[in-house]
Write a protein that holds these residues in place. Structure first.
Motif, PDB file in Angstrom:
ATOM      1  N   ILE A  70       7.976 -11.738  11.349  1.00  0.00           N
ATOM      2  CA  ILE A  70       7.613 -10.788   9.992  1.00  0.00           C
ATOM      3  C   ILE A  70       6.523  -9.823  10.272  1.00  0.00           C
ATOM      4  CG2 ILE A  70       6.673 -10.802   7.590  1.00  0.00           C
ATOM      5  CD1 ILE A  70       8.534 -13.480   7.064  1.00  0.00           C
ATOM      6  N   ASN A  71       5.463 -10.386  10.603  1.00  0.00           N
ATOM      7  CA  ASN A  71       4.206  -9.559  11.127  1.00  0.00           C
ATOM      8  C   ASN A  71       4.380  -8.625  12.071  1.00  0.00           C
ATOM      9  OD1 ASN A  71       2.754 -10.978   9.018  1.00  0.00           O
ATOM     10  ND2 ASN A  71       1.832 -12.356  10.653  1.00  0.00           N
ATOM     11  N   PHE A  72       5.288  -8.941  13.060  1.00  0.00           N
ATOM     12  CA  PHE A  72       5.497  -8.150  14.076  1.00  0.00           C
ATOM     13  C   PHE A  72       6.530  -6.828  13.472  1.00  0.00           C
ATOM     14  CE2 PHE A  72       8.712  -6.561  17.289  1.00  0.00           C
ATOM     15  CZ  PHE A  72       7.874  -6.159  18.447  1.00  0.00           C
ATOM     16  N   GLN A  73       7.437  -7.181  12.849  1.00  0.00           N
ATOM     17  CA  GLN A  73       8.418  -6.155  12.406  1.00  0.00           C
ATOM     18  C   GLN A  73       7.874  -5.332  11.366  1.00  0.00           C
ATOM     19  OE1 GLN A  73      11.459  -5.403  13.408  1.00  0.00           O
ATOM     20  NE2 GLN A  73      11.524  -7.051  14.761  1.00  0.00           N
ATOM     21  N   ALA A  74       6.548  -5.762  10.514  1.00  0.00           N
ATOM     22  CA  ALA A  74       6.059  -5.081   9.464  1.00  0.00           C
ATOM     23  C   ALA A  74       5.376  -4.207  10.167  1.00  0.00           C
ATOM     24  CB  ALA A  74       5.361  -5.934   8.599  1.00  0.00           C
ATOM     25  N   GLN A  75       4.546  -4.627  11.169  1.00  0.00           N
ATOM     26  CA  GLN A  75       3.489  -3.683  11.957  1.00  0.00           C
ATOM     27  C   GLN A  75       4.439  -2.605  12.626  1.00  0.00           C
ATOM     28  OE1 GLN A  75       0.229  -3.551  12.012  1.00  0.00           O
ATOM     29  NE2 GLN A  75       0.380  -1.734  13.134  1.00  0.00           N
ATOM     30  N   LYS A  76       5.631  -2.646  13.508  1.00  0.00           N
ATOM     31  CA  LYS A  76       6.696  -1.814  13.683  1.00  0.00           C
ATOM     32  C   LYS A  76       6.834  -0.728  12.620  1.00  0.00           C
ATOM     33  CE  LYS A  76      10.921  -1.215  16.155  1.00  0.00           C
ATOM     34  NZ  LYS A  76      12.117  -1.914  16.706  1.00  0.00           N
ATOM     35  N   GLN A  77       7.418  -1.284  11.527  1.00  0.00           N
ATOM     36  CA  GLN A  77       7.674  -0.449  10.483  1.00  0.00           C
ATOM     37  C   GLN A  77       6.592   0.561   9.939  1.00  0.00           C
ATOM     38  OE1 GLN A  77      10.038  -1.926   7.419  1.00  0.00           O
ATOM     39  NE2 GLN A  77      11.402  -3.259   8.743  1.00  0.00           N
ATOM     40  N   TYR A  78       5.236  -0.075   9.892  1.00  0.00           N
ATOM     41  CA  TYR A  78       4.237   0.593   9.401  1.00  0.00           C
ATOM     42  C   TYR A  78       3.930   1.672  10.451  1.00  0.00           C
ATOM     43  CZ  TYR A  78      -0.582   1.158   8.441  1.00  0.00           C
ATOM     44  OH  TYR A  78      -2.023   1.778   8.084  1.00  0.00           O
ATOM     45  N   GLU A  79       3.898   1.575  11.671  1.00  0.00           N
ATOM     46  CA  GLU A  79       3.713   2.543  12.460  1.00  0.00           C
ATOM     47  C   GLU A  79       4.953   3.552  12.533  1.00  0.00           C
ATOM     48  OE1 GLU A  79       1.285   2.848  14.630  1.00  0.00           O
ATOM     49  OE2 GLU A  79       0.463   0.884  14.014  1.00  0.00           O
ATOM     50  N   GLU A  80       6.035   3.422  12.084  1.00  0.00           N
ATOM     51  CA  GLU A  80       6.984   4.382  12.118  1.00  0.00           C
ATOM     52  C   GLU A  80       6.628   5.296  10.733  1.00  0.00           C
ATOM     53  OE1 GLU A  80      10.577   1.863  11.819  1.00  0.00           O
ATOM     54  OE2 GLU A  80      10.873   1.820  14.000  1.00  0.00           O
ATOM     55  N   LEU A  81       6.191   4.514   9.635  1.00  0.00           N
ATOM     56  CA  LEU A  81       5.990   5.028   8.544  1.00  0.00           C
ATOM     57  C   LEU A  81       4.634   5.891   8.782  1.00  0.00           C
ATOM     58  CD1 LEU A  81       6.625   5.212   5.400  1.00  0.00           C
ATOM     59  CD2 LEU A  81       4.802   3.101   5.263  1.00  0.00           C
ATOM     60  N   LEU A  82       3.618   5.542   9.450  1.00  0.00           N
ATOM     61  CA  LEU A  82       2.564   6.331   9.700  1.00  0.00           C
ATOM     62  C   LEU A  82       3.125   7.616  10.331  1.00  0.00           C
ATOM     63  CD1 LEU A  82      -0.460   6.859  10.259  1.00  0.00           C
ATOM     64  CD2 LEU A  82      -0.282   5.381  12.066  1.00  0.00           C
ATOM     65  N   VAL A  83       3.908   7.943  11.597  1.00  0.00           N
ATOM     66  CA  VAL A  83       4.396   8.831  12.224  1.00  0.00           C
ATOM     67  C   VAL A  83       5.075   9.712  10.919  1.00  0.00           C
ATOM     68  CG1 VAL A  83       5.903   9.747  13.671  1.00  0.00           C
ATOM     69  CG2 VAL A  83       4.708   7.892  14.453  1.00  0.00           C
ATOM     70  N   SER A  84       5.936   9.111  10.262  1.00  0.00           N
ATOM     71  CA  SER A  84       6.579  10.096   9.263  1.00  0.00           C
ATOM     72  C   SER A  84       5.418  10.685   8.282  1.00  0.00           C
ATOM     73  CB  SER A  84       7.450   9.264   8.496  1.00  0.00           C
ATOM     74  OG  SER A  84       8.057   9.746   7.598  1.00  0.00           O
ATOM     75  N   GLN A  85       4.619   9.966   8.057  1.00  0.00           N
ATOM     76  CA  GLN A  85       3.475  10.399   6.717  1.00  0.00           C
ATOM     77  C   GLN A  85       2.604  11.542   7.558  1.00  0.00           C
ATOM     78  OE1 GLN A  85       2.831  10.475   3.910  1.00  0.00           O
ATOM     79  NE2 GLN A  85       0.512  10.638   3.592  1.00  0.00           N
ATOM     80  N   VAL A  86       2.399  11.324   8.662  1.00  0.00           N
ATOM     81  CA  VAL A  86       1.491  12.497   9.590  1.00  0.00           C
ATOM     82  C   VAL A  86       2.174  13.834   9.688  1.00  0.00           C
ATOM     83  CG1 VAL A  86       0.431  12.993  11.683  1.00  0.00           C
ATOM     84  CG2 VAL A  86       0.058  10.672  10.708  1.00  0.00           C
ATOM     85  N   ASN A  87       3.611  13.485   9.910  1.00  0.00           N
ATOM     86  CA  ASN A  87       4.356  14.715  10.140  1.00  0.00           C
ATOM     87  C   ASN A  87       4.696  15.563   8.738  1.00  0.00           C
ATOM     88  OD1 ASN A  87       4.844  14.420  12.885  1.00  0.00           O
ATOM     89  ND2 ASN A  87       6.499  13.242  12.692  1.00  0.00           N
ATOM     90  N   SER A  88       4.619  14.670   7.694  1.00  0.00           N
ATOM     91  CA  SER A  88       4.686  15.638   6.431  1.00  0.00           C
ATOM     92  C   SER A  88       3.529  15.992   5.893  1.00  0.00           C
ATOM     93  CB  SER A  88       5.125  14.287   5.556  1.00  0.00           C
ATOM     94  OG  SER A  88       3.901  13.471   5.019  1.00  0.00           O
ATOM     95  N   LEU A  89       2.361  16.052   6.448  1.00  0.00           N
ATOM     96  CA  LEU A  89       0.981  16.487   6.144  1.00  0.00           C
ATOM     97  C   LEU A  89       0.644  17.682   6.819  1.00  0.00           C
ATOM     98  CD1 LEU A  89      -1.144  13.136   6.035  1.00  0.00           C
ATOM     99  CD2 LEU A  89      -0.035  14.220   4.059  1.00  0.00           C
ATOM    100  N   LYS A  90       0.043  18.788   5.850  1.00  0.00           N
ATOM    101  CA  LYS A  90      -0.441  19.799   6.527  1.00  0.00           C
ATOM    102  C   LYS A  90      -1.827  19.620   7.456  1.00  0.00           C
ATOM    103  CE  LYS A  90      -1.316  24.653   5.484  1.00  0.00           C
ATOM    104  NZ  LYS A  90      -1.370  26.004   4.564  1.00  0.00           N
ATOM    105  N   MET A  91      -1.504  19.635   8.504  1.00  0.00           N
ATOM    106  CA  MET A  91      -2.523  19.440   9.582  1.00  0.00           C
ATOM    107  C   MET A  91      -3.043  20.650  10.216  1.00  0.00           C
ATOM    108  SD  MET A  91      -3.561  16.083  10.070  1.00  0.00           S
ATOM    109  CE  MET A  91      -1.813  15.122  10.359  1.00  0.00           C
ATOM    110  N   GLU A  92      -4.418  20.853  10.412  1.00  0.00           N
ATOM    111  CA  GLU A  92      -4.929  21.768  11.107  1.00  0.00           C
ATOM    112  C   GLU A  92      -6.002  21.191  12.004  1.00  0.00           C
ATOM    113  OE1 GLU A  92      -4.243  25.089  11.024  1.00  0.00           O
ATOM    114  OE2 GLU A  92      -3.068  25.269   9.276  1.00  0.00           O
ATOM    115  N   ILE A  93      -5.976  21.435  13.468  1.00  0.00           N
ATOM    116  CA  ILE A  93      -7.167  20.923  14.263  1.00  0.00           C
ATOM    117  C   ILE A  93      -7.522  22.082  14.934  1.00  0.00           C
ATOM    118  CG2 ILE A  93      -7.468  19.483  16.180  1.00  0.00           C
ATOM    119  CD1 ILE A  93      -5.260  17.428  15.312  1.00  0.00           C
ATOM    120  N   LEU A  94      -8.748  22.445  14.951  1.00  0.00           N
ATOM    121  CA  LEU A  94      -9.345  23.433  15.554  1.00  0.00           C
ATOM    122  C   LEU A  94      -9.779  23.287  17.089  1.00  0.00           C
ATOM    123  CD1 LEU A  94     -11.314  24.766  12.232  1.00  0.00           C
ATOM    124  CD2 LEU A  94      -8.949  25.373  13.047  1.00  0.00           C
TER     125      LEU A  94
END
Length: 300
Positions: A276-300
């Motif tokens: 359960i912990n392994f699968q939850a961590q995997k889904q957490y990482e997938e959710l993180l990638v999706s969240q980062v892609n949805s945000l307006k990011m500026e790196i100077l």
């Protein structure tokens, strides 16, 4: 009859003239333009023609200050996708600028002038308009060095001889990662992104929850002389105040992790806790990638 022919000819001329008129381009600056001394800064525009994204253009920009004479700075822009054109510009100072955009296609050249206020950035990156500052990065660097010191002290108590030598050599090799600004930025972006998602989901971090986590980490640091010395040198009050802000984000991100665990457990009631912990961590990482892609990011 002749009058009708003349009218037809005039209408045809007007139609042809309308078809050969210069295209009407609209330019929108989609990536803010900032100024930093002796550094090229990225910027981006989108070009549209009659509400359609204009592609296949050769685009350049000429920057000149409105009220001061610092000469002209010219930039060639590179075409990306969907009418996006980007470049980098090194400007002498912040302030009001006139930007002359020159757009060329099929031998036709169009010029557009835009007035723009160039500002100094408040940090080195931003997430949805929230700045990540040099101080933020320095604190993460300090936290990483603090953990390295704890690891060294732990191994000095645990090992001797060749084993100790190998362990200390490993921790020394990790110092390079601590100095890597991109690595530090990644850590900050990960935590802030998930904290934002937690808030979007309706989670909050109470003072009591934050204090509980702070007490845990304080108890950990108190076990190590190296950590206590570093925190004392940094400034205890300053350190714990900053750490409190960090743990507000950590508590929020932990709640998203807990959501993932509960979701996996509900969907897989027969699954072991380890799986359960392994699968939850995997889904957490997938959710993180999706969240980062949805945000307006500026790196100077």
């Amino acid at each position: 009859m002749k009058k009708a022919m003349r009218l037809t000819a005039l209408l045809l001329f007007a139609l042809l003239a309308g078809c050969s008129a210069d295209p009407e381009y609209n330019i929108e600056i989609t990536k803010p333009i900032y100024q930093q001394p002796d550094k090229e800064m990225p910027f981006e525009i989108q070009v549209k023609e009659k509400d359609e994204r204009a592609t296949g253009l050769d685009v350049s920009a000429e920057f000149s200050m409105t009220n001061m004479d610092h000469g002209m700075t010219k930039v060639e822009l590179t075409e990306g996708e969907d009418g996006i054109y980007s470049g980098k510009v090194e400007l002498p100072m912040p302030g009001k600028y006139e930007i002359l955009f020159i757009l060329e296609k099929d031998g036709e050249k169009i010029e557009k002038v835009i007035s723009y206020e160039v500002e100094k950035p408040e940090g080195i990156a931003s997430i949805n308009g929230e700045w990540i500052t040099d101080e933020d990065v320095d604190f993460y660097k300090f936290i990483n060095n603090l953990q390295l010191a704890i690891n060294r002290e732990t191994d000095q108590k645990r090992y001797t001889g060749e084993q100790l030598k190998e362990a200390l050599a490993y921790w020394e090799s990790q110092e390079k990662l601590v100095e890597d600004q991109n690595q530090l930025l990644t850590q900050i972006i990960r935590l802030r992104s998930m904290a934002m998602l937690a808030e979007e989901k309706g989670h909050t971090a109470t003072d009591a929850e934050i204090e509980t986590e702070i007490n845990k980490v304080r108890a950990q640091y108190d076990q190590f002389e190296s950590a206590k010395a570093m925190i004392n040198e940094y400034g205890e009050e300053k350190f714990w105040e900053t750490e409190k802000n960090q743990y507000q984000l950590i508590v929020l991100s932990q709640k998203v992790q807990k959501d993932m665990i509960e979701k996996v457990k509900k969907e897989n009631p027969e699954m072991s806790q380890q799986e359960i912990n392994f699968q939850a961590q995997k889904q957490y990482e997938e959710l993180l990638v999706s969240q980062v892609n949805s945000l307006k990011m500026e790196i100077l």
